[in-house]
Design an enzyme around this catalytic site. Structure first.
Site, PDB file in Angstrom:
ATOM      1  N   CYS A   1       0.828  -1.208   0.000  1.00 43.80           N
ATOM      2  CA  CYS A   1       0.000   0.000   0.000  1.00 43.80           C
ATOM      3  C   CYS A   1       0.867   1.264   0.000  1.00 43.80           C
ATOM      4  CB  CYS A   1      -0.995  -0.039   1.152  1.00 43.80           C
ATOM      5  SG  CYS A   1      -2.361   1.143   0.922  1.00 43.80           S
TER       6      CYS A   1
ATOM      7  N   GLU B   1      -1.659  -8.813   3.834  1.00 48.58           N
ATOM      8  CA  GLU B   1      -1.367  -9.190   5.227  1.00 48.58           C
ATOM      9  C   GLU B   1      -2.638  -9.480   6.029  1.00 48.58           C
ATOM     10  OE1 GLU B   1      -2.558  -5.002   5.649  1.00 48.58           O
ATOM     11  OE2 GLU B   1      -1.342  -6.062   4.164  1.00 48.58           O
TER      12      GLU B   1
ATOM     13  N   HIS C   1      -3.874  -5.181   0.406  1.00 51.03           N
ATOM     14  CA  HIS C   1      -3.427  -5.584   1.740  1.00 51.03           C
ATOM     15  C   HIS C   1      -3.481  -7.102   1.918  1.00 51.03           C
ATOM     16  CE1 HIS C   1      -3.054  -1.617   3.716  1.00 51.03           C
ATOM     17  NE2 HIS C   1      -3.887  -1.262   2.745  1.00 51.03           N
TER      18      HIS C   1
END
Length: 274
Positions: A129, A239, A237
């Site tokens: 990001c 993660e 994202h």
């Protein structure tokens, strides 16, 4: 007879070979309890541990006070996290504004040289990001701000919700460049991801190639051209869903594999120098 110094070095090498390799993780600077804190969101640290199998080490955003050569003697990977702040526009010829903020210039002064150093040293790099945007600026690129206001561009911001799962919900389709390093990691040329950004790559930085785009043409992933190993920036994202979403898991597994490969090579060189 083994000298104490040699034995100590041998013990360090044995430990390094068996332990999870270290990675450097970028830090935001924020004020809390009337102190300035250098911190990283937990979801990135957990993804590093559980998804990549590496040991995350948060590096303070102290700019040129840091010795990156010393850092790279200890770590075998770099992860640049996302953040609620934006890269300061003065770093790519833009104009700062209250609407485009907040900014974190201490982070900028640390992450941009850290990214360049990682690329120069062939250290595995995963930028997420804001991290992708820093990666682009570090290599001479520019950013488009408040892209949701541009005609023909989708709204890539998170949906308004108090639920984190809803904010990070997988909601858009990306096209991944066939034959690219990222398509090899993902094993696909089309994936579904989340979207929580209001800036994007404008002019592409040198050394970078676009490896994924959204339906409206917004750059969603880049990689370093001719990089010796993993050097990828993603605008979404991975993660957040690393434990349940296969494309997200593949990205972190590939990053972890690259980190372990570098650690193994570095330890082998140290042993050869004994």
């Amino acid at each position: 007879m083994t000298t104490p110094q040699h034995g100590s070095r041998h013990g360090v090498l044995q430990h390094a070979a068996s332990a999870s390799p270290l990675i450097a993780v970028s830090a935001d600077v924020c004020e809390l309890y009337k102190y300035l804190w250098h911190a990283a969101p937990q979801q990135y640290l957990e993804a590093a541990l559980a998804g990549a199998g590496v040991f995350p080490l948060v590096v303070p955003s102290l700019g040129d006070r840091l010795d990156f050569d010393q850092l790279f003697a200890a770590v075998d990977g770099v992860m640049i996290t996302g953040s609620g702040s934006n890269v300061h526009p003065s770093l790519y010829g833009g104009d700062a504004s209250e609407a485009n903020g907040p900014y974190d210039t201490a982070r900028d002064s640390t992450t941009l040289p850290l990214i360049r150093k990682a690329i120069d040293h062939g250290v595995p790099l995963l930028a997420i990001c804001r991290g992708l945007q820093e990666m682009n600026v570090a290599l001479g690129g520019t950013l488009a701000t408040e892209i949701q206001e541009r005609p023909g561009t989708l709204d890539h911001r998170a949906p308004p919700s108090d639920s984190r799962d809803e904010r990070f919900a997988i909601c858009q389709t990306l096209m991944v460049k066939p034959g690219s390093y990222l398509s090899g990691v993902l094993g696909a040329v089309e994936i579904r991801v989340n979207s929580l950004h209001r800036q994007a790559v404008d002019r592409l930085g040198t050394q970078l190639e676009v490896v994924a785009v959204a339906d409206d043409g917004i750059v969603e992933a880049v990689s370093v051209r001719d990089a010796p190993g993993f050097a990828v920036g993603v605008q979404w994202h991975p993660e957040y869903w690393v434990k349940s979403d296969e494309p997200s898991a593949r990205i972190f597994r590939a990053f972890g594999d690259a980190v372990r490969a570098r650690a193994s090579t570095r330890i082998g060189l140290m042993r050869a120098a004994e």
